[in-house]
Design a protein around this motif. Structure first.
Motif, mmCIF file in Angstrom:
data_model
loop_
_atom_site.group_PDB
_atom_site.id
_atom_site.type_symbol
_atom_site.label_atom_id
_atom_site.label_comp_id
_atom_site.label_asym_id
_atom_site.label_seq_id
_atom_site.Cartn_x
_atom_site.Cartn_y
_atom_site.Cartn_z
ATOM 1 N N ARG A 161 0.839 -1.190 0.000
ATOM 2 C CA ARG A 161 0.000 0.000 0.000
ATOM 3 C C ARG A 161 0.878 1.244 0.000
ATOM 4 O O ARG A 161 1.890 1.298 0.708
ATOM 5 C CB ARG A 161 -0.912 0.015 1.229
ATOM 6 N N LYS A 162 0.462 2.235 -0.765
ATOM 7 C CA LYS A 162 1.223 3.480 -0.832
ATOM 8 C C LYS A 162 0.268 4.632 -1.111
ATOM 9 O O LYS A 162 -0.640 4.519 -1.937
ATOM 10 C CB LYS A 162 2.284 3.400 -1.937
ATOM 11 N N GLY A 163 0.469 5.750 -0.405
ATOM 12 C CA GLY A 163 -0.347 6.936 -0.630
ATOM 13 C C GLY A 163 0.518 8.157 -0.888
ATOM 14 O O GLY A 163 1.630 8.273 -0.343
ATOM 15 N N TRP A 164 0.033 9.050 -1.714
ATOM 16 C CA TRP A 164 0.741 10.288 -2.023
ATOM 17 C C TRP A 164 -0.197 11.467 -1.792
ATOM 18 O O TRP A 164 -1.323 11.492 -2.317
ATOM 19 C CB TRP A 164 1.202 10.320 -3.477
ATOM 20 N N VAL A 165 0.247 12.435 -1.026
ATOM 21 C CA VAL A 165 -0.512 13.663 -0.824
ATOM 22 C C VAL A 165 -0.035 14.693 -1.840
ATOM 23 O O VAL A 165 1.154 15.023 -1.898
ATOM 24 C CB VAL A 165 -0.317 14.200 0.607
ATOM 25 N N LEU A 166 -0.956 15.174 -2.659
ATOM 26 C CA LEU A 166 -0.631 16.135 -3.715
ATOM 27 C C LEU A 166 -1.234 17.485 -3.341
ATOM 28 O O LEU A 166 -2.415 17.744 -3.571
ATOM 29 C CB LEU A 166 -1.193 15.656 -5.064
ATOM 30 N N ARG A 171 -5.202 13.567 -2.943
ATOM 31 C CA ARG A 171 -4.496 12.391 -2.469
ATOM 32 C C ARG A 171 -4.716 11.244 -3.456
ATOM 33 O O ARG A 171 -5.826 11.043 -3.974
ATOM 34 C CB ARG A 171 -4.983 11.976 -1.082
ATOM 35 N N VAL A 172 -3.650 10.487 -3.701
ATOM 36 C CA VAL A 172 -3.704 9.288 -4.536
ATOM 37 C C VAL A 172 -3.284 8.100 -3.681
ATOM 38 O O VAL A 172 -2.273 8.162 -2.979
ATOM 39 C CB VAL A 172 -2.775 9.414 -5.765
ATOM 40 N N ASP A 173 -4.054 7.029 -3.730
ATOM 41 C CA ASP A 173 -3.742 5.803 -2.988
ATOM 42 C C ASP A 173 -3.644 4.638 -3.955
ATOM 43 O O ASP A 173 -4.466 4.501 -4.887
ATOM 44 C CB ASP A 173 -4.814 5.517 -1.941
ATOM 45 N N PHE A 174 -2.654 3.788 -3.714
ATOM 46 C CA PHE A 174 -2.415 2.612 -4.548
ATOM 47 C C PHE A 174 -2.303 1.383 -3.651
ATOM 48 O O PHE A 174 -1.673 1.433 -2.595
ATOM 49 C CB PHE A 174 -1.118 2.790 -5.346
ATOM 50 N N ARG A 175 -2.944 0.298 -4.044
ATOM 51 C CA ARG A 175 -2.832 -0.959 -3.309
ATOM 52 C C ARG A 175 -2.709 -2.110 -4.297
ATOM 53 O O ARG A 175 -3.486 -2.202 -5.250
ATOM 54 C CB ARG A 175 -4.047 -1.195 -2.418
ATOM 55 N N THR A 190 -5.518 -5.042 -8.056
ATOM 56 C CA THR A 190 -4.959 -3.689 -8.009
ATOM 57 C C THR A 190 -6.062 -2.686 -7.715
ATOM 58 O O THR A 190 -7.153 -2.775 -8.286
ATOM 59 C CB THR A 190 -4.294 -3.335 -9.354
ATOM 60 N N LEU A 191 -5.784 -1.741 -6.838
ATOM 61 C CA LEU A 191 -6.722 -0.669 -6.526
ATOM 62 C C LEU A 191 -5.997 0.664 -6.649
ATOM 63 O O LEU A 191 -4.929 0.862 -6.066
ATOM 64 C CB LEU A 191 -7.278 -0.819 -5.111
ATOM 65 N N LEU A 192 -6.575 1.586 -7.411
ATOM 66 C CA LEU A 192 -6.054 2.942 -7.555
ATOM 67 C C LEU A 192 -7.181 3.907 -7.230
ATOM 68 O O LEU A 192 -8.282 3.794 -7.779
ATOM 69 C CB LEU A 192 -5.552 3.180 -8.973
ATOM 70 N N SER A 193 -6.906 4.841 -6.318
ATOM 71 C CA SER A 193 -7.948 5.757 -5.879
ATOM 72 C C SER A 193 -7.404 7.184 -5.842
ATOM 73 O O SER A 193 -6.281 7.418 -5.394
ATOM 74 C CB SER A 193 -8.450 5.346 -4.487
ATOM 75 N N PHE A 194 -8.225 8.119 -6.308
ATOM 76 C CA PHE A 194 -7.879 9.543 -6.271
ATOM 77 C C PHE A 194 -8.960 10.291 -5.505
ATOM 78 O O PHE A 194 -10.162 10.056 -5.715
ATOM 79 C CB PHE A 194 -7.776 10.116 -7.689
ATOM 80 N N GLY A 195 -8.556 11.169 -4.593
ATOM 81 C CA GLY A 195 -9.517 11.954 -3.842
ATOM 82 C C GLY A 195 -9.184 13.430 -3.879
ATOM 83 O O GLY A 195 -8.018 13.824 -3.863
#
Length: 304
Positions: A161-166, A171-175, A190-195
């Motif tokens: 799991r990895k998250g990036w705060v932009l 925020r983008v999260d990857f799992r 695979t899960l990719l999420s953008f908030g």
């Protein structure tokens, strides 16, 4: 920060009059917690003499959901899961057990795209399974899990799991989960999420998930896009557009739909209710006017 915008506020307490209304809930929750902790203490004792109070902890939930889709019979599902942290076991090792949808357990399906959240009925005898296993957290964002499900069938997972705060609002999260079991062989989910947070209580979120394995002809994928609003005291409302399908068929899209979900506590902060309303349209090879229609779900969850 976006985490603040997306948070549901898990710290609210109910008023004291409500606390006295349902003592049976308090006793039942305490019994489940004490049983789970008893299992943890017993197993932990196999590995050493360190007191359980020095770092030992158990947590979990029990969930019931009643749902109905237009043109289909009403259905109900049950979920149970617990995680056991034990001081005599290595610091980052934990045990887990419960009952879950077998396919979703094995592939580590993201919660928004489970049959339960998509308001789809399931056969409790064929679809659900008991499971137990051991996990090891290599780092904060990497862990390995191995377990057995009903019939002493083994499975294993490696999760990253990895998250990036932009900036302050994005925020983008990857799992990524690599899994193995006898039925599917080797596969991955695979899960990719953008908030994006509009304010501390209103956010937009887009999520895309896909699963593939040795036994599948293509990628099974799901996509959701929606608005999420929190009202404090663990109350939240969401409205989402959904689309899903598989790359193996003649038509990639199998179903589209919309879903709205309201969540709130009903007794203290550990008994939650969720009401879901959706409308779904089968597409492509699955298109059938008799399957087009409304769906309603009412779920209860007790945290312990």
């Amino acid at each position: 920060m976006l985490l603040g915008y997306l948070a549901s506020g898990w710290a609210a307490e109910a008023s004291s009059p409500a606390e006295a209304e349902f003592p049976i809930l308090d006793r039942s929750r305490a019994m489940v917690h004490d049983f789970t902790e008893g299992v943890a203490r017993h197993v932990d004792g196999w590995f050493g003499d360190k007191p359980f109070e020095q770092g030992g902890m158990v947590s979990g939930s029990i969930g019931f959901k009643f749902l109905g889709r237009q043109h289909e019979s009403p259905d109900a599902s049950f979920r149970f899961g617990a995680k056991l942290d034990m001081p005599n076991v290595k610091e980052k090792t934990y045990l887990f057990f419960g009952q879950e949808n077998e396919r979703e357990l094995l592939t580590d399906q993201p919660e928004p795209f489970t049959r339960r959240e998509l308001l789809l009925p399931e056969d409790r005898r064929e679809d659900q399974t008991l499971f137990a296993g051991i996990g090891y957290a290599l780092r904060d964002n990497i862990d390995f899990r191995a377990g057995l499900r009903s019939g002493i069938k083994p499975y294993a997972q490696a999760r990253y799991r990895k998250g990036w705060v932009l900036g302050e609002r994005n925020r983008v999260d990857f799992r990524e989960t690599l899994f193995w079991n006898r039925k599917d062989g080797v596969g991955s989910t695979t899960l990719l999420s953008f908030g994006h947070g509009f304010s501390r209580s209103l956010a937009f979120r887009w999520s895309l998930a896909g699963t593939i394995s040795d036994e599948t002809d293509g990628l099974a994928w799901s996509n959701s896009m929606g608005i999420f609003k929190t009202f404090g005291d663990q109350r939240s409302l969401s409205l989402e557009a959904l689309i899903g399908g598989t790359t193996a068929g003649s038509d990639n899209v199998s179903e589209t739909g919309v879903r709205t979900i309201w969540r709130q506590p009903v007794y203290r902060d550990w008994t939650l209710v969720e009401v879901s309303l959706g409308h779904f349209w089968p597409q492509g090879d699955a298109k059938d006017e008799n399957r087009r229609g409304w769906a309603l779900g009412v779920g209860f969850e007790i945290l312990f």
